[in-house]
Design an enzyme around this catalytic site. Structure first.
Site, mmCIF file in Angstrom:
data_model
loop_
_atom_site.group_PDB
_atom_site.id
_atom_site.type_symbol
_atom_site.label_atom_id
_atom_site.label_comp_id
_atom_site.label_asym_id
_atom_site.label_seq_id
_atom_site.Cartn_x
_atom_site.Cartn_y
_atom_site.Cartn_z
ATOM 1 N N GLU A 121 0.813 -1.217 0.000
ATOM 2 C CA GLU A 121 0.000 0.000 0.000
ATOM 3 C C GLU A 121 0.846 1.265 0.000
ATOM 4 O OE1 GLU A 121 -2.998 2.153 3.169
ATOM 5 O OE2 GLU A 121 -2.816 -0.013 3.190
ATOM 6 N N ASP A 122 1.893 1.294 0.840
ATOM 7 C CA ASP A 122 2.685 2.521 1.010
ATOM 8 C C ASP A 122 3.857 2.625 0.047
ATOM 9 O OD1 ASP A 122 0.998 3.199 3.012
ATOM 10 O OD2 ASP A 122 2.379 2.827 4.660
ATOM 11 N N ASP A 184 -3.708 -4.775 13.574
ATOM 12 C CA ASP A 184 -3.326 -3.496 12.962
ATOM 13 C C ASP A 184 -4.231 -2.367 13.466
ATOM 14 O OD1 ASP A 184 -2.334 -1.554 11.073
ATOM 15 O OD2 ASP A 184 -4.024 -2.041 9.778
ATOM 16 N N ASP A 304 -25.264 -2.503 38.771
ATOM 17 C CA ASP A 304 -24.362 -3.641 38.575
ATOM 18 C C ASP A 304 -23.116 -3.235 37.799
ATOM 19 O OD1 ASP A 304 -26.020 -3.149 36.457
ATOM 20 O OD2 ASP A 304 -26.064 -5.220 35.752
#
Length: 761
Positions: A121-122, A184, A304
């Site tokens: 992706e990067d 992630d 509770d």
């Protein structure tokens, strides 16, 4: 930096010099702007994998550990110079994700994918390169984790939906994809504080809507709870801080109660001979907030806040401990749930009971065995944490595989990414009901599911051919909501087919996608024909030739991701694409091309753009629907609305609902006209105000029949004591003339005060 051991510790700073000579290191890191000449370059930070390799050495072989380190070196090289918003080297993020996966003891391939999950992706690393370096399984995992940033979408919502679709389908083929993705997302949420408020809210909302339900569905309760708390703190920071302060203040006041309960329960269980581990726990802030919000309570009314978990050694001791607790404190009626006999959809098993503790405080107890506790905390990840020696799939694994397979089935039947995500979100709804088949098999369904959802859960063919249902041996409508313990029987017929009306009440994603798929398939030719007519008219408005040249068709298909021109026509016919937008797109393709052929009038001058009305015959099938709100009939002035997944919906021009919707979205409205020789009848409603006399209903119904109309529905006021009664009929007539003649005949009946046509929906 001094390294303790080359095998156990690697750092991004230590290998900088070596990587500087590599061709890969010349690749520009993502999101890293160039530094001005006068500013000195930042020294890269240090990110060590010592802690990760220590964890992995506990269960991976030396050969597997070596492969993991190779993946780290490659990821470190790809992200060299790239920094996170916090100022840390980017490689620190993949390492943190891998450490979370190592806590679940995921295998080496999953750990490698965690370290590499952002390189495609990067840094524009290709899948083929990952296959060559690390093998096809790792490359496939990384590909499933990568977003589709290089594809242009019409909107941010469409892009998000397509990314989720890709991820979920990859998960359906290999559940490790979603485990790495959740790790992630967890690390991103832990470090979200450096983001701007708007981005924090967007990511937190996305986490709340998709990732938290997936974690719950897979039984990953630890991640589920932590993501909930983090998303809550970023979505509503003020509410989170206020509630945290209130809980801290109340903690001291309730410490005495908790200590007393712990002591008495421990003593009582030990006296009974039950070996148990007892933990007191505070409810999460989001759990308290959700209870306050859903039940409209103040903090002081949420009693509770504390719960207790009892882990025993055997299955039988779960029920023995339950009986012991009920003898110690009084149980609250209706607050006992046996998730051991009937586990939750995600495999969770425990006994839940709420008791009235000291000082009248309600206290919740969960009772389970050690094995149940492992599944409750780790869910589907327990498959890797504690593998069966024979490799057999547990009930949880089988249920998870069945759900993942249903994702693939839904994808096959779904038109686009947004629709797919809509179906999946429905199935991620956490609450469930448990019903039985006639042979006593338990079927789990989402809360609000109907008898028809049950039919589609059994099998798609059963759902498609359903004609009736029996619930607890009594006939019931298909839209009947199911409740826990219902026994459901489905009656089918080979000639039965799904109805468009079914979409209005089915609850599950599988049912919705199957019905829509069937309707699209059987009415494909109708939708194609309608879409072709609409596009031809839209092109005529722009003075373009409706007969498209092959080169234009090819370019249109490439840019719209459609497989054929008929698919585009069908999408227009069912309202998924706008004919005017497609026509403008075609016009853009024709710019600077000698292919534009304007439509010319008799004088050789370009004709003004005017879209001819679409002719309606009432027999087009589901691609053309007459709106139920105003029920237009031939003779009414009509207009048409192109609605997504419903095709062309025809309204009367004076319909108030149509007027409001037309003001909001005028581009989706087109002119329509009735055709000639309409050989069918049309539904309409009439209201008849009558004196409450004996036999009046029979006289009105008889007159309607004598007027050659068919009654398909009748309703009347419940109050029999009134002097006047309003009768509401849904009848079938040929046209406005036929309806007017019928109304004149009914008006002449003695006892009828007023008759009018009802178009209010």
């Amino acid at each position: 930096m001094n390294l303790t051991s080359p095998d156990s510790s690697l750092s991004s700073a230590a290998t900088t010099k070596k990587r500087a000579a590599s061709p890969r290191s010349a690749r520009k890191p993502a999101n890293t702007p160039p530094l001005p000449d006068h500013q000195p370059a930042l020294q890269p930070g240090v990110a060590s994998i010592t802690h990760l390799t220590t964890k992995l050495a506990e269960y991976l072989t030396p050969a597997e550990l070596k492969k993991v380190k190779e993946a780290y070196r490659f990821s470190d090289e790809m992200h060299l110079g790239q920094m996170r918003k916090s100022g840390e080297p980017y490689i620190s993020h993949p390492i943190a994700v891998a450490e979370i996966c190592a806590d679940w003891k995921l295998d080496a391939q999953a750990i490698m994918a965690a370290l590499l999950h952002d390189v495609m992706e990067d840094q524009d690393v290709k899948k083929d390169e990952l296959i060559e370096r690390f093998g096809a399984p790792v490359a496939t995992l990384v590909d499933g984790l990568s977003k589709l940033d290089k594809i242009e979408f019409q909107s941010q919502i469409e892009a998000q939906a397509e990314n989720f679709r890709k991820m979920l389908l990859a998960m359906a083929r290999d559940v490790r994809v979603i485990l790495v993705k959740l790790a992630d997302r967890l690390h991103n949420m832990r470090t979200l504080g450096v983001m701007i408020p708007e981005k924090k809210r967007r990511i937190a909302r996305e986490t709340m809507e998709v990732y938290i339900p997936i974690a719950h569905r897979l039984g990953l309760n630890n991640i589920y709870r932590e993501l909930q708390e983090l998303a809550f703190s970023h979505l509503y920071p003020l509410r989170h801080r206020t509630l945290a302060k209130a809980v801290k203040a109340a903690r001291g006041n309730r410490r005495e109660v908790v200590s007393k309960i712990l002591e008495s329960v421990s003593t009582t269980l030990a006296a009974t001979g039950i070996n148990a581990q007892i933990d007191g726990r505070e409810k999460s802030l989001f759990g308290i907030y959700r209870k306050m919000h859903n039940k409209h309570l103040s903090f002081s009314q949420v009693l509770d806040v504390y719960g207790f978990r009892i882990v025993v050694d055997t299955f039988a001791n779960c029920y023995l401990a339950l009986g012991t607790l009920h003898a110690l404190y009084k149980p609250m009626p209706g607050k006992f749930k046996d998730y051991i006999a009937i586990p939750k959809l995600n495999g969770y098993q425990s006994l839940h009971t709420t008791l009235i503790g000291p000082y009248g405080t309600p206290v919740e107890f969960q009772i389970r065995t050690q094995d149940m506790h492992r599944v409750a905390e780790s869910g589907v990840a327990a498959h890797w944490l504690y593998k069966d020696e024979e490799g057999n799939l547990s009930d949880l694994q089988q249920r998870t595989h069945a759900w993942l397979q249903s994702l693939l089935d839904i994808q096959k039947q779904t038109g686009d990414s947004a629709e797919f995500l809509e179906h999946v979100k429905v199935d991620l709804f956490p609450d469930s009901v448990y019903v039985f088949t006639p042979k006593s098999k338990i079927i789990a369904l989402p809360r609000g599911a109907t008898a028809l959802d049950f039919a589609y859960t059994i099998h798609t063919d059963v759902g498609d051919q359903t004609i009736a249902a029996k619930i607890n041996h009594e006939p019931a409508p298909l839209r009947t909501e199911l409740h826990n313990g219902d026994i459901v029987e489905i009656i089918t017929s080979p000639s039965s087919r799904p109805s468009p009306n079914w979409l209005s009440f089915v609850r599950t994603g599988k049912a919705r996608s199957a019905i829509r798929h069937h309707l699209r398939t059987i009415n494909l030719s109708e939708s194609v024909e309608l879409g072709q007519r609409l596009l031809s008219q839209a092109l005529a408005m722009l003075n373009l030739n409706p007969v498209l040249a092959p080169i234009v068709v090819d370019r249109l298909l490439n840019e719209s991701s459609a497989k054929s021109l008929d698919e585009i026509y069908a999408d227009i016919g069912v309202g998924k694409r706008m004919a005017t937008l497609v026509a403008r797109h075609i016009m853009g393709l024709l710019e600077n091309e000698p292919l534009v052929t304007p439509l010319l009038d008799m004088e050789g001058v370009a004709a003004p753009g005017k879209m001819d009305p679409v002719v309606i015959y009432g027999s087009e099938g589901v691609s053309v629907q007459l709106s139920p709100c105003c029920q237009p009939i031939p003779g009414d002035h009509i207009t048409g609305q192109l609605k997504r997944d419903q095709g062309l919906v025809v309204h009367a021009e004076d319909c108030n609902i149509a007027k409001r919707q037309r003001n909001k979205d005028p581009d989706r409205w087109i002119e329509v006209l009735w055709g000639e020789d309409l050989n069918r009848r049309f539904d309409c409603r009439i209201k008849v105000l009558v004196h409450n006399d004996k036999g009046i209903l029979a006289r009105v119904a008889a007159e309607i029949g004598d007027s050659d109309a068919n009654i398909i529905y009748v309703n009347m006021d419940d109050d029999k004591d009134q002097l006047m009664t309003q009768l509401i009929f849904t009848i079938q007539v040929e046209d406005r003339v036929h309806l007017a003649r019928l109304m004149r005949n009914v008006r002449r009946i003695r006892g009828v005060t007023r008759i009018l046509r009802d178009r209010t929906g």
